[in-house]
Design an enzyme around this catalytic site. Structure first.
Site, PDB file in Angstrom:
ATOM      1  N   LYS A  95       0.816  -1.216   0.000  1.00  0.00           N
ATOM      2  CA  LYS A  95       0.000   0.000   0.000  1.00  0.00           C
ATOM      3  C   LYS A  95       0.850   1.266   0.000  1.00  0.00           C
ATOM      4  CE  LYS A  95      -4.260  -1.992   1.712  1.00  0.00           C
ATOM      5  NZ  LYS A  95      -3.912  -3.422   1.888  1.00  0.00           N
TER       6      LYS A  95
HETATM    7  C1  PLP Z   1      -4.559  -4.484   1.248  1.00  0.00           C
HETATM    8  C2  PLP Z   1      -3.842  -5.775   1.180  1.00  0.00           C
HETATM    9  C3  PLP Z   1      -4.225  -6.799   0.280  1.00  0.00           C
HETATM   10  C4  PLP Z   1      -5.444  -6.675  -0.612  1.00  0.00           C
HETATM   11  O1  PLP Z   1      -5.286  -5.709  -1.619  1.00  0.00           O
HETATM   12  P1  PLP Z   1      -6.571  -5.182  -2.433  1.00  0.00           P
HETATM   13  O2  PLP Z   1      -6.076  -4.082  -3.301  1.00  0.00           O
HETATM   14  O3  PLP Z   1      -7.548  -4.720  -1.402  1.00  0.00           O
HETATM   15  O4  PLP Z   1      -7.088  -6.341  -3.219  1.00  0.00           O
HETATM   16  C5  PLP Z   1      -3.457  -7.939   0.231  1.00  0.00           C
HETATM   17  N1  PLP Z   1      -2.384  -8.112   1.035  1.00  0.00           N
HETATM   18  C6  PLP Z   1      -1.991  -7.166   1.912  1.00  0.00           C
HETATM   19  C7  PLP Z   1      -0.816  -7.431   2.774  1.00  0.00           C
HETATM   20  C8  PLP Z   1      -2.693  -5.960   2.017  1.00  0.00           C
HETATM   21  O5  PLP Z   1      -2.297  -5.031   2.896  1.00  0.00           O
END
Ligand code: PLP
Length: 465
Positions: free
Chosen positions: A112
């Site tokens: 993220k």
């Molecule tokens: C947010 C997240 C996901 C999922 O990602 P999306 O874009 O919501 O599909 C998967 N793994 C981790 C570690 C995350 O923080």
């Protein structure tokens, strides 16, 4: 470039309008009116660019009418300057033609950061130009909150309020949020669960009258278009490392809200040859059920060891449906009503179209723990639980060893010590150096009741001038 709503009820909007709001006023999500498309020749000419230079090429068509390109270049440099690996998104081979793209070298050790480092800088740039201040309000079960806080900690025009469910997020995740010291950052531990946090945030977005005149809420969850856009870049990056665009590649993506994998879909539509995009889900498998047997029933959410994928309704799936139904906003409105009421059915045509590019796989906690254990024993590589689910899906849905299969490593294993220890790893996995003292840092957060007016009063009382 203009943006339209997936529900068809809004006049096209500018990039600036889109990043400063959340949902479109008709309840839909914003998508570009048309997508840029790059030729194979052009993509091939990018093969020796750095990650930052590539990001500039991929994002330019979206941003060129919004900011001078030299400003964009600076924003990109600043955003990825906080990453701790010089390749930003390094690829690691785990045997045969199986690859892992490590997306956890940013400040909070999860993918993220790719989007939120950029979004924080982008918002601050835009707000200074407009001489405006905004309030970011968001709910988190872990990774989003810390990435948003890190992305906005130095933004003078933003006050940020992040709600997490009190005593229900992991120690590492909580401390990553609550030990950041900056006057514009406020952590609220809500006496409720994640859904309560989310409902309270939603209610506040739909009635913002608790804010003083001139202030508005901005969403930093993955409905914000700028987040998706920043994530398109690493699909191009990985392909170029492994012989693309002349050669095609596949990706396996641990999926929750469908934001990350939707960026891969956009990369494909923008001209990047992608063989398969694998939707990897945990036991909360609505997307796998939907794609494999047209079963999009909302079932009770269960808590897994891969909590960032514990999601029932994936908001960005709506963006894909919009394309699958030839951008017919009225049909999407009806489908979303059905989904909200408990179940939606896709048409044969839409499903067939989706299956041309997407595959899916479900992996529960036990399967995930086995993958962490086997991978560690066979290769010495330690996976986080989300990535392990991605790897399980990659193996299941690979179309032969000719085509590179790239699993997105969405988090560092040290963020999820419980899952890793369950797999037989003897100790807590070690935090990277810059975070080694995380457990000695002082925490700051406020516990509040699950009550909208209490939370809104707190926000009002803590805004910067
Ligand atoms: C947010 C997240 C996901 C999922 O990602 P999306 O874009 O919501 O599909 C998967 N793994 C981790 C570690 C995350 O923080």
């Amino acid at each position: 470039m203009k943006f339209v709503s997936t529900r068809g009820g809004v006049e096209p909007k500018s990039f600036e309008d889109v990043i400063l709001t959340g949902l479109a006023p008709d309840g839909g999500l914003f998508v570009p009116e048309t997508l840029p498309r790059f030729s194979e020749e052009e993509i091939a000419s990018w093969s020796s660019l750095s990650y930052q230079q590539l990001a500039f090429k991929v994002m330019t068509p979206f941003m060129a009418d919004f900011m001078p390109l030299k400003d964009l270049q600076q924003l990109i440099e600043k955003s990825y300057g906080t990453f701790r690996h010089e390749e930003i998104a390094p690829l690691v081979n785990t045997g045969g033609n199986q690859w892992i793209m490590e997306l956890f070298h940013g400040p909070t050790l999860a993918f993220k950061d790719f989007a939120l480092q950029f979004l924080g800088n982008l918002l601050d740039y835009t707000l200074s130009k407009r001489q405006q201040k905004v309030v970011i309000m968001g709910a988190t079960s872990g990774d989003t909150g810390s990435a948003a806080i890190e992305g906005c900690r130095r933004c003078e025009n933003i006050d940020i309020f992040i709600l997490h469910p009190h005593e229900r997020v992991s120690d590492v995740q909580r401390r990553q949020m609550t030990t950041v010291r900056a006057d514009n950052i406020h952590n609220i531990a809500l006496q409720g669960n994640f859904d309560d946090c989310q409902n309270l945030v939603k209610a506040s977005f739909s009635d913002q009258s608790f804010l003083p005149d001139g202030r508005q809420l901005v969403a930093v969850n993955s409905i914000n278009w700028a987040r998706i856009m920043a994530q398109i870049v690493y699909y191009f990056w990985a392909s170029l490392r492994l012989g693309g665009p002349q050669k095609t590649v596949s990706f396996s993506v641990p999926t929750g809200n469908f934001g990350d994998i939707f960026a891969g879909y956009l990369a494909s539509k923008m001209g990047l040859p992608i063989e398969r995009l694998v939707i990897a889900t945990n036991q909360n498998d609505i997307l796998h059920r939907c794609l494999s047997r047209n079963d999009h029933r909302t079932l009770p959410l269960t808590e897994s060891l891969a909590p960032s994928m514990d999601i029932m309704i994936s908001s960005n799936f709506e963006r894909l449906l919009f394309d699958l139904y030839d951008r017919d906003g009225a049909v999407i409105s009806q489908l979303m009503k059905d989904a909200k009421a408990g179940s939606m059915m896709l048409s044969d045509k839409a499903l067939t179209k989706a299956r041309q590019l997407f595959a899916s796989f479900r992996c529960d906690d036990q399967g995930m723990v086995d993958v962490i254990r086997n991978t560690y024993e066979n290769t010495g590589y330690l996976l986080d639980p989300h990535t392990a689910i991605g790897l399980a899906a990659a193996k299941e849905c690979s179309s032969g060893d000719q085509i590179p299969m790239i699993t997105l490593a969405t988090a560092h294993p040290a963020k999820f010590p419980d899952a890793v220890k369950r797999a037989g790893y003897p100790n807590d996995p070690e935090l990277p150096e810059h975070m080694a003292d995380l457990f000695e840092r002082e925490e700051r957060f406020t516990v509040l009741g699950n009550n909208a007016s209490e939370v809104q009063k707190f926000i009002f009382g803590n805004l910067s001038r």
